[in-house]
Design a protein around this motif. Structure first.
Motif, PDB file in Angstrom:
ATOM      1  N   VAL A 112      54.983 -31.983  28.192  1.00 59.74           N
ATOM      2  CA  VAL A 112      53.792 -31.386  27.565  1.00 59.74           C
ATOM      3  C   VAL A 112      52.559 -32.288  27.699  1.00 59.74           C
ATOM      4  N   PRO A 113      52.636 -33.574  27.336  1.00 55.47           N
ATOM      5  CA  PRO A 113      51.438 -34.407  27.511  1.00 55.47           C
ATOM      6  C   PRO A 113      51.031 -34.573  28.971  1.00 55.47           C
ATOM      7  N   ALA A 114      52.008 -34.647  29.890  1.00 51.47           N
ATOM      8  CA  ALA A 114      51.679 -34.801  31.315  1.00 51.47           C
ATOM      9  C   ALA A 114      51.001 -33.553  31.861  1.00 51.47           C
ATOM     10  N   VAL A 115      51.540 -32.374  31.538  1.00 56.49           N
ATOM     11  CA  VAL A 115      50.932 -31.125  31.996  1.00 56.49           C
ATOM     12  C   VAL A 115      49.559 -30.936  31.352  1.00 56.49           C
ATOM     13  N   SER A 116      49.452 -31.271  30.072  1.00 56.13           N
ATOM     14  CA  SER A 116      48.162 -31.166  29.385  1.00 56.13           C
ATOM     15  C   SER A 116      47.125 -32.052  30.051  1.00 56.13           C
ATOM     16  N   TRP A 117      47.513 -33.228  30.452  1.00 60.92           N
ATOM     17  CA  TRP A 117      46.638 -34.148  31.173  1.00 60.92           C
ATOM     18  C   TRP A 117      46.114 -33.487  32.443  1.00 60.92           C
ATOM     19  N   GLY A 118      47.013 -32.879  33.206  1.00 55.94           N
ATOM     20  CA  GLY A 118      46.604 -32.210  34.435  1.00 55.94           C
ATOM     21  C   GLY A 118      45.662 -31.042  34.180  1.00 55.94           C
ATOM     22  N   VAL A 119      45.948 -30.256  33.153  1.00 57.49           N
ATOM     23  CA  VAL A 119      45.102 -29.102  32.827  1.00 57.49           C
ATOM     24  C   VAL A 119      43.700 -29.557  32.441  1.00 57.49           C
ATOM     25  N   LEU A 120      43.604 -30.577  31.615  1.00 56.45           N
ATOM     26  CA  LEU A 120      42.300 -31.052  31.162  1.00 56.45           C
ATOM     27  C   LEU A 120      41.495 -31.664  32.314  1.00 56.45           C
ATOM     28  N   VAL A 121      42.176 -32.316  33.239  1.00 55.48           N
ATOM     29  CA  VAL A 121      41.487 -32.834  34.419  1.00 55.48           C
ATOM     30  C   VAL A 121      40.937 -31.678  35.264  1.00 55.48           C
ATOM     31  N   ALA A 166      42.176 -38.861  24.373  1.00 58.70           N
ATOM     32  CA  ALA A 166      42.467 -38.542  22.978  1.00 58.70           C
ATOM     33  C   ALA A 166      43.465 -37.390  22.866  1.00 58.70           C
ATOM     34  N   ALA A 167      43.266 -36.328  23.665  1.00 58.33           N
ATOM     35  CA  ALA A 167      44.150 -35.169  23.601  1.00 58.33           C
ATOM     36  C   ALA A 167      45.555 -35.511  24.084  1.00 58.33           C
ATOM     37  N   VAL A 168      45.647 -36.236  25.188  1.00 63.79           N
ATOM     38  CA  VAL A 168      46.960 -36.590  25.746  1.00 63.79           C
ATOM     39  C   VAL A 168      47.735 -37.485  24.787  1.00 63.79           C
ATOM     40  N   LEU A 169      47.062 -38.461  24.190  1.00 65.04           N
ATOM     41  CA  LEU A 169      47.749 -39.333  23.244  1.00 65.04           C
ATOM     42  C   LEU A 169      48.210 -38.554  22.008  1.00 65.04           C
TER      43      LEU A 169
END
Length: 312
Positions: A242-251, A262-265
């Protein structure tokens, strides 16, 4: 970097360990843990959010809107996607899929985030991220879980089905929901409460994270743990995917680095205790829920450290 990681992680490990030791030493039982959690949810944590938001200047709060939207949207989306994957791909029953979706989509941001996030992303960003997580959990995830679990409860259960609308309206009455809303309105209207009053409210509010983590340590000791494949898959999804995919989406959507960090952490935080509470209440896979909470908390020391280092 190492000092930042230690500053964020050491309080979690120490307070968790103290709570675990208290459970092992039989200083607290399950009923007393419920009392501690009730105090946190009704008083300490709402005051913590209220004071944190009211101390945030209006200009800074406005800059944090993308962070709030990101955390709220990603938590809701991960919950829904995890539920449908569990239900329709892995063919698990509806109640089990609901709890698995909650485990994956509802990190313990309100409690662990209160201790971990401020030294990493600043108090204002941490408060906004935590408030957004609270709204996602209390206004979307928990009402849906109540509805789905009650709908699939046995005919002899004391629980009666309730609508999502009724659950949301009931949630709005909780201090943990209206306190941050009221604080946000004060900031938007540029109204300032006396500092001595905010300091007085903060005296109890500052206890929220410590008491919640302490209670979580007691819960971890009290529950029976069994490491199974579903538990491992849920923990991997919660702590890493979830944090890894969220990181990719936000990028991909072009969010600034500070917002992404902040969101990924926030989304790398382990499983929340609300999943275990619902499992016990509806008598659904209690052992799997407790095991998921236990393994996620233990591995989070490594996984959160990884995301802290990678997003620095």
């Amino acid at each position: 970097m190492l000092s930042n990681i230690l500053a964020a992680m050491l309080p979690l490990v120490v307070v968790f360990s103290l709570g675990y030791r208290a459970g092992w030493h039989k200083d607290f039982n399950g009923e007393q843990v419920s009392t501690l959690n009730r105090m946190v949810m009704l008083y300490a944590f709402p005051l913590n959010l209220f004071v944190g938001i009211t101390n945030t200047p209006r200009a800074i709060l406005a800059e944090q809107v993308p962070l709030a939207v990101s955390v709220f949207s990603l938590m809701c989306a991960s919950f829904v996607m995890a539920y449908f994957m569990s239900r329709h791909v892995f063919r698990r029953d509806a109640s089990t899929s609901t709890l698995q979706g909650l485990a994956i989509g509802a990190p313990s941001v309100p409690f662990i985030g209160s201790a971990m996030l401020p030294p990493l992303i600043g108090h204002s960003s941490a408060t906004v991220a935590i408030s957004a997580a609270v709204f996602a959990m209390v206004l979307v995830q928990t009402p849906l879980c109540f509805m789905l679990l009650a709908k699939n409860a046995d005919a002899g259960s004391v629980t009666t089905p309730v609508s999502v609308r009724r659950q949301i309206l009931s949630s709005l009455e909780e201090p943990i929901v209206w306190a941050p809303i009221a604080a946000t309105m004060l900031v938007v209207m540029n109204l300032h409460l006396p500092k001595v009053l905010l300091d007085s409210l903060g005296l109890l509010g500052n206890a929220a994270a410590g008491v919640a983590l302490f209670a979580s340590g007691i819960v971890l000791f009290a529950q029976r743990v069994s490491i199974t494949l579903p538990v491992v898959m849920t923990v991997l999804a919660r702590n890493l995917i979830v944090p890894a995919v969220s990181w990719g989406v936000l990028v991909l959507v072009g969010m600034p680095h500070d917002t992404i960090r902040a969101a990924v952490l926030a989304l790398s935080i382990p499983v929340g205790t609300v999943m275990v509470i619902l499992a016990v209440r509806f008598r659904v896979d209690e052992r799997e829920a407790a095991s998921t909470l236990f393994l996620s908390a233990i591995l989070s020391v490594l996984t959160m450290t990884l995301f802290i280092a990678c997003t620095g």
